[in-house]
Design an enzyme around this catalytic site. Structure first.
Site, mmCIF file in Angstrom:
data_model
loop_
_atom_site.group_PDB
_atom_site.id
_atom_site.type_symbol
_atom_site.label_atom_id
_atom_site.label_comp_id
_atom_site.label_asym_id
_atom_site.label_seq_id
_atom_site.Cartn_x
_atom_site.Cartn_y
_atom_site.Cartn_z
ATOM 1 N N GLU A 184 2.073 6.898 -21.475
ATOM 2 C CA GLU A 184 1.803 8.010 -22.389
ATOM 3 C C GLU A 184 2.815 8.201 -23.517
ATOM 4 O OE1 GLU A 184 -0.394 11.087 -19.469
ATOM 5 O OE2 GLU A 184 1.037 9.690 -18.628
ATOM 6 N N LEU A 203 9.742 -3.206 -16.400
ATOM 7 C CA LEU A 203 9.431 -4.188 -15.357
ATOM 8 C C LEU A 203 8.704 -5.393 -15.925
ATOM 9 C CD1 LEU A 203 8.299 -1.910 -12.383
ATOM 10 C CD2 LEU A 203 10.590 -2.717 -12.993
ATOM 11 N N GLY A 236 7.342 4.967 -15.969
ATOM 12 C CA GLY A 236 6.053 4.556 -16.508
ATOM 13 C C GLY A 236 6.041 4.648 -18.026
#
Lengths: 735, 332
Positions: free
Chosen positions: A702, A627, A699
């Site tokens: 991590e 994004l 996401g």
């Protein structure tokens, strides 16, 4: 899931943080920046033994010191409730025992008293003047772990039999020192009890959960507790769930009727706010002579505290990482007189992949095979653990692109054979994976007459760019500029959002934001249809649509931006709310959703002075649609820096006699500095994962840390011939 | 932190008189001089130092750096470490000193820290800095948990069964190799103490670290003029690339003549109860060819008598490699 709508304008843009100016001008208010009228300061007194019992607490001297309002200890406030954790509510705490619950000491630094005074200095002096007597026992902080209550995490085929019959086998043990989260902002609470409601300014990665836990612990209705976390100086998982300082500050505020600020010191970060536990792992691999895996056994054990069973899920990635018909993964715990561990960036998979990806490299050496080829050869077609297809797996592309960017084909496999400027070079690689999932999450959107919009959710920005990404999402869906979107998060008065954890928040926000905008659009259409003298007066609502921030007739050219519609209606704003359903923890998923990646690392080695440095890193990730490349790269780079720390530097040392984390400061607990970090070359292969959400985004918090340590130690082996199986690597291991 | 009085000394005699009111200038002093504060204030916050009175000596004009009339380098007690490291005289004639200072701490700390403060910085032994632990240096007779505990960073030379703490300074190592002299002023007048004699070994009283008596104020340090043709280097080995104390370090200064070593001086950091220099190790080099064998010989002699602890035995070999490599660098 719906395919994305037309014009992509905001998504994929490398945007600087919209909250950047607030931060660089010092106007962003972090938890400890909140100063309320009449506020008192609290400093906890930690136990200086790790096992035993408090026999007496002498507060006489401390109580008489200037400015001291109270020295609180067990019995000075009503008993608090224990927490039975569950993720659904959510009601999560890793340390479930409330503070001052009994007089038993189970770890060093456990809070036994709290000094409250007019100034921080007075409170600190008073805390130091409290004299605690103990009946001390010998603590157990033994780093050698024997698993108690082991269990099978994943199993298929007959791994033992296949291992016994394999042509080539590897059996290796790996250990990782306990790591302590060291965000620059230490944990802090500012508690304000007004006689009816409790407001907590909190360093929290999950404000809704924090509210629930604190309300339950203190016996308050949840609607009487408000948790605010507008800016967080990073958390790395340490601030996911509440720790004892928060109920202590709250109890002090309730008792004294004044706001109370409690900020942990750096040493306290090593005591009672979690850490990545020490982990020992055994990996057994069996393969054919040409490198096809036939058996994988992964057994691990981590330390946990005396009262709580924290399991470091090291086998998270193991069942789906490689194609192997026979597999068995088991976990175990070892109780120690150490505070309760907690999630630390990439919990489970990060330490797990250190072991499995080191073992793959060791196997490659045994086979006389390039580790890259070994990975490609054992790439699975589906998730063999769950028996379902991958939502989107492009690890092969990461491996091949990374190899190309790094120049892997020029690697001489012989140990110590590659040299530059008088130094020996080591080249290592490792693959990685991290889960991709959504959490339940609600978002509200307000569309305003001036063409701006406000998007709100009780989610958090822990420094990762959530403010910016939320603005980008809403701007994209509304067809307006990012600057016209106001984002409000970090407050439980907002619609319940998701945890900033597990790299799940971004993916969780997409659907509710879309739904909230649609709801606002629907409400606007209803008003336009009902209103007089609007372009859509009297129209059937179903003939109208709300797209890209405009109301339009489905079969005509007429369209109108929401601002104009609101002006016509003479209403200031219109709102909508959306709620997204989570996928995390689903029992029988139809798809296996994960991000993937590959690290290629070069180290330089100068044996004459035993100097080892990371000199080059190329990393490639399959993390769905990116994004905001700027924010995403920043997350990956930070994670790789932590990987360098994990591999080469970081480790909490518990003194065998006292049980104290004896290196509890930033001079002795050594993290990577800029000088330890080479240029990081980060790439994304952008395959949108539309199974996860409409934007295809996952996401990235991590995944960058996963595999990084193994790539480094694999490079160390290539340079030195020494296999590092215990982290952090110590210079003396290489002498 | 315990409450204390902060006073600004109007002149040197006033500072000295104030200092002399303390019963000791060592651990437990009730009066402390404050310059950069980078060690003292930290230790006061930890409760390791608990002075009742702190005497600010920053305005006593002790910050000069210049060439003295006799050719010595004159370094004022409150000259900032950064100013010293970057001073043209130091960079030109005492390269290892400049390098040593820049290898230590961080820019911000070096901007505050001073010459005398650096010489007087305390050990980084984790038990010394933790009030909950026993420590013979803080409280003689209470015990030394480091011996059975976390001692990887600690000393292998000059230790005792009461204390295995190491001196953490980089600057002092280079100054020791350059034969620095510490100049102090006390109530009874001034005296000069060669840096080689300035620090005392722990023995059974590790709380006593220096020759300083109550009230004695370090005014400056002098370094003899550079030896003609001497080349020097400072090499520091540590786990991370910057901002960390040394596992092992060395300052080496060598003069060559006719392809042989005419003179060599070197000192070690990170490994000793005090900055470590062994004259015998320098003597073995005199007249020999500057080769690996000679350097290794000197290194072996220098480390002679090293007493490793449970986790720092590797420092012996690391120190030897450090010495050999530094000599190679400076003679190549």
């Amino acid at each position: 899931m719906a395919q994305p709508q037309a014009a992509i304008t905001q998504i994929g843009q490398a945007r600087a943080r919209i909250d950047g100016p607030l931060k660089v001008t010092g106007t962003a208010r972090f938890t400890s920046d909140h100063n309320l009228p009449g506020m008192l300061y609290a400093v906890p007194v930690g136990a200086t033994i790790a096992k035993g019992r408090v026999t007496a607490i002498d507060i006489a001297r401390a109580r008489q010191m200037p400015g001291v309002r109270a020295i609180m200890k067990r019995g000075d406030f009503p008993p608090m409730s224990h927490i039975t954790p569950n993720f659904v509510e959510p009601l999560m705490a890793d340390e479930t025992r409330p503070p001052f619950d009994d007089d038993v000491i189970r770890y060093y630094g456990q809070y036994v008293a709290l000094a409250v005074a007019d100034t921080f200095e007075q409170a600190k002096a008073a805390a130091d003047a409290v004299t605690v007597s103990y009946a001390a026992e010998t603590p157990n902080v033994d780093p050698h772990l024997a698993a108690e209550n082991t269990k099978v995490v994943s199993e298929r085929g007959d791994a033992e039999k296949a291992y016994a019959g394999a042509a080539v086998t590897l059996d290796a043990q790996y250990a990782i020192a306990p790591e302590t989260h060291n965000p620059i902002e230490t944990h802090a609470t500012v508690a304000n009890w007004d006689g009816d409601e409790l407001t907590l300014y909190e360093t929290s990665q999950a404000v809704v959960n924090h509210r629930n836990v604190l309300a339950d612990m203190l016996g308050l209705p949840r609607h009487k507790v408000r948790v605010i976390a507008k800016f967080i100086g990073s958390g790395f998982g340490g601030k996911l769930w509440p720790w004892s300082q928060s109920p202590l500050a709250a109890a002090a505020s309730i008792k004294l009727g004044q706001p109370v600020k409690l900020v942990l010191s750096r040493p306290m970060m090593f005591h009672a706010v979690g850490h990545r536990p020490r982990i020992e792992q055994r990996v057994r691999l069996g393969a054919t002579r040409d490198g096809k895996l036939v058996s994988l056994q992964h057994d691990y054990v981590n330390t946990t505290s005396i009262l709580d069973d924290y399991e470091e899920n090291c086998g998270e990635a193991t069942p789906h990482m490689y194609s192997v018909p026979n597999l068995r993964v088991t976990s175990g715990l070892a109780k120690r007189n150490i505070g309760t561990p907690t999630s630390m960036r990439g919990p489970g998979a990060v330490p797990g992949l250190f072991a499995t990806e080191s073992a793959m490299d060791e196997l490659a050496v045994k086979l006389g095979m390039d580790p890259l080829q070994l990975h490609l050869l054992n790439e699975p077609r589906l998730d063999e653990g769950l028996g379902v297809p991958f939502s989107s797996r492009h690890l092969k592309e990461c491996l091949t692109l990374g190899a190309e960017k790094f120049g892997w084909s020029n690697r001489d496999p012989h140990v110590g054979a590659m040299k530059r400027d008088g130094m020996i070079l080591g080249w290592g690689m490792a693959a990685c994976s991290w889960l991709a999932a959504r959490l339940d999450c609600s978002v509200s959107v307000e569309l305003r007459q001036d063409g701006t919009a406000r998007v709100a959710s009780a989610s958090q920005d822990i420094g990762t760019g959530t403010y910016t990404v939320m603005a980008q999402m809403a701007a994209e869906m509304l067809g307006i500029a990012v600057e016209r979107v106001e984002v409000e998060i970090g407050d439980t008065k907002l619609p319940p959002g998701a945890v900033s954890g597990g790299s799940m928040l971004t993916a969780s926000l997409v659907a509710p934001t879309e739904e909230a905008i649609a709801a606002a659009g629907k409400a606007l259409i209803a008003r336009l249809v009902a209103g007089e003298n609007t372009p859509f007066s009297g129209a059937e609502p179903q003939t109208l649509a709300f797209k890209q921030g405009r109301i339009m007739a489905k079969d005509a050219q007429t369209s109108m931006p929401f601002a104009a519609a609101l002006q016509t209606l003479q209403i200031a704003s219109i709102s909508g709310q959306g709620t997204g359903q989570g996928t995390f923890g689903a029992q029988r998923p139809k798809l296996s959703s994960h991000s993937f990646g590959a690290h290629f690392v070069e180290v330089t080695w100068r044996p004459e002075i035993a100097r080892l440095r990371a000199s080059r890193v190329v990393s490639v990730f399959d993390a769905g649609r990116i994004l905001n490349p700027l924010a995403a790269r920043n997350q990956i780079e930070g994670a790789i820096v932590m990987g360098i720390g994990m591999a080469l530097l970081e480790g909490t040392e518990y003194d065998a006699a006292s049980g104290a984390p004896i290196n509890a400061n930033l001079a002795d607990y050594v993290v990577a500095t800029n000088a330890d970090v080479p240029a990081l070359d980060v790439h994304f292969v952008e395959y949108p994962d539309y199974n996860l959400n409409a934007l295809g985004a996952r996401g990235v918090g991590e995944i960058g840390l996963a595999g990084a340590a193994a790539a480094l130690t694999n490079a160390v082996y290539h340079a030195t011939g020494i296999r590092v199986r215990e982290l952090p690597l110590k210079l003396e291991d290489l002498l | 932190m315990q409450t204390f009085d902060l006073v600004r000394a109007s002149d040197r005699p006033a500072a000295i008189a104030a200092g002399a009111e303390s019963a000791t200038a060592q651990q437990g002093a009730s009066v402390r001089f404050l310059a950069g504060g980078t060690t003292l204030i930290d230790l006061m916050k930890l409760g390791v130092e608990r002075p009742e009175r702190v005497v600010d000596i920053n305005r006593l004009g002790l910050d000069e750096i210049r060439k003295a009339e006799n050719g010595d380098l004159f370094v004022g007690a409150t000259a900032r470490n950064s100013d010293l490291a970057h001073h043209p005289l130091v960079r030109a004639d005492y390269a290892a000193l400049s390098q040593a200072i820049l290898a230590g701490a961080s820019t911000q700390l070096r901007n505050a820290a001073t010459t005398a403060g650096n010489l007087l910085q305390r050990t980084r032994c984790m038990y010394f800095r933790d009030l909950a632990s026993a420590c013979n240096k803080r409280k003689p007779g209470s015990g030394c948990p480091a011996i059975a505990g976390a001692n990887r960073m600690l000393a292998i030379l000059g230790t005792s069964n009461a204390c295995i703490a190491n001196n953490p300074s980089d600057m002092a190592v280079a100054m020791l190799a350059y034969d620095a002299v510490v100049h102090v002023q006390g109530v009874a007048g001034g005296r000069q103490i060669p840096l080689a004699d300035f620090y005392v070994l722990p023995g059974q009283r590790p709380d006593i670290e220096t020759m300083l008596a109550p009230g004695e104020l370090i005014t400056h340090v002098t370094l003899p003029p550079p030896k003609t043709g001497e080349r020097s280097v400072y090499l520091k080995l540590r786990d991370r690339a910057s901002y960390e104390f040394a596992l092992v370090s060395t300052a080496v200064a060598v003069t060559l003549a006719d392809g042989k070593i005419a003179n060599a001086r070197f000192a070690l950091g990170g490994v000793g109860a005090r900055p470590w220099r062994v004259r015998k190790a320098e003597d073995v080099l005199r007249g020999s060819a500057p080769d690996e064998r000679a350097f290794r010989n000197a290194a072996d002699t220098c480390l002679d008598g090293a007493r490793p602890q449970s986790h720092n035995g590797f420092k012996i070999e690391l120190a030897k490699r450090c010495i050999v490599h530094a000599f190679k660098q400076v003679t190549s």
